[in-house]
Scaffold this active site. Structure first.
Site, PDB file in Angstrom:
ATOM      1  N   ASP A 127     -17.228  35.913  48.482  1.00 20.53           N
ATOM      2  CA  ASP A 127     -16.216  36.668  47.749  1.00 20.53           C
ATOM      3  C   ASP A 127     -16.701  36.939  46.328  1.00 20.53           C
ATOM      4  OD1 ASP A 127     -14.570  36.566  49.958  1.00 20.53           O
ATOM      5  OD2 ASP A 127     -13.401  34.861  49.231  1.00 20.53           O
ATOM      6  N   ARG A 128     -16.141  37.961  45.721  1.00 20.11           N
ATOM      7  CA  ARG A 128     -16.621  38.401  44.407  1.00 20.11           C
ATOM      8  C   ARG A 128     -16.613  37.277  43.372  1.00 20.11           C
ATOM      9  NH1 ARG A 128     -13.802  43.374  41.294  1.00 20.11           N
ATOM     10  NH2 ARG A 128     -12.126  41.827  41.088  1.00 20.11           N
TER      11      ARG A 128
END
Length: 248
Positions: A97-98
């Site tokens: 995830d970012r």
């Protein structure tokens, strides 16, 4: 109503001497805070005297590279795809995830090793350990095996659902400070948002993960610590903010 209020991104652009688009990008990435609280909406109307704090994104760096595999230390606030574009000869083997930092693996495009590595992920023959800081006092090791399903809608929210995909997580407490716990999470499956949803479902949301009920923080406190597959093993120590101290 604030007199002479202006849009947040315009104020940020003016204060930092950057373009409006650059200011929007910083806010959208979650890098801008006001008095310790993350600014979420670029078009928020704010007092022109407001003071912004901007986090800097650390650079990614290579942990290991040979003819088969490239292991990178991924910083938060960049997508896996953004980082992969810097290495055009390589393909992502998995994604983070970012806001998740840590070990990110790439493999040579169309190589025989790439096929073996992707199959190892499918067959759940990859060791993956994450470190997280969660809200609440997590005292005992536990296993979570709850199926997950992505809900349709504007945002890809994942929920526990009987007819979802199998997901397994093993949670081990490492350290407790106040009402927060540093935990190790081992997973065999790699479902979207798996760790975040499993922990939130057990009422121990990850600090900073407001999407799943966590309290606001400067980032989602989740880090990909170790990955091992096909005779390789990689480790990336958590950033300094994972060290327990009074600012948590």
């Amino acid at each position: 109503m604030v007199v002479n209020a202006q849009k947040a991104y315009k104020l940020l652009a003016l204060q930092e001497g950057i373009s409006n688009n650059e200011a929007k990008e910083l806010i959208d990435r979650g890098l801008v805070s006001i008095q310790g609280k993350r600014l979420k909406i670029a078009r928020s109307l704010l007092n022109p005297q407001v003071k912004f704090q901007i986090q800097k994104i650390p650079h990614s760096h290579i942990l290991f590279e040979d003819t088969n595999i490239l292991a990178l230390s991924k910083p938060p606030f960049l997508t896996s795809e953004e980082i992969a574009r810097k290495y055009p000869a390589w393909d992502l083997l998995h994604r983070l995830d970012r806001e998740t930092s840590g070990v990110l693996l790439l493999v040579k495009k169309d190589s025989s090793f790439a096929l073996k590595a992707k199959e190892a992920f499918k067959q759940e023959r990859v060791f993956k350990e994450y470190i997280a800081i969660v809200e609440g006092i997590f005292k005992e090791e536990c296993e979570i095996e709850l199926p997950l399903m992505a809900q349709k809608g504007k945002f890809a929210k994942v929920v526990v659902a009987k007819d979802g995909l199998r997901a397994y997580s093993k949670i081990t407490p490492l350290e407790i400070e106040g009402k927060k716990t540093k935990v190790s999470i081992q997973i065999t499956t790699g479902r979207t948002h798996q760790i975040r949803v499993h922990l939130a479902h057990k009422k121990y949301p990850i600090l900073g993960d407001t999407f799943y009920g966590g309290k606001p923080f400067k980032r989602i406190m989740l880090h990909s610590h170790k990955i091992a597959l096909l005779g390789y093993e990689f480790e990336d120590l958590p950033p300094q903010e994972f060290t327990f101290k009074s600012n948590l």
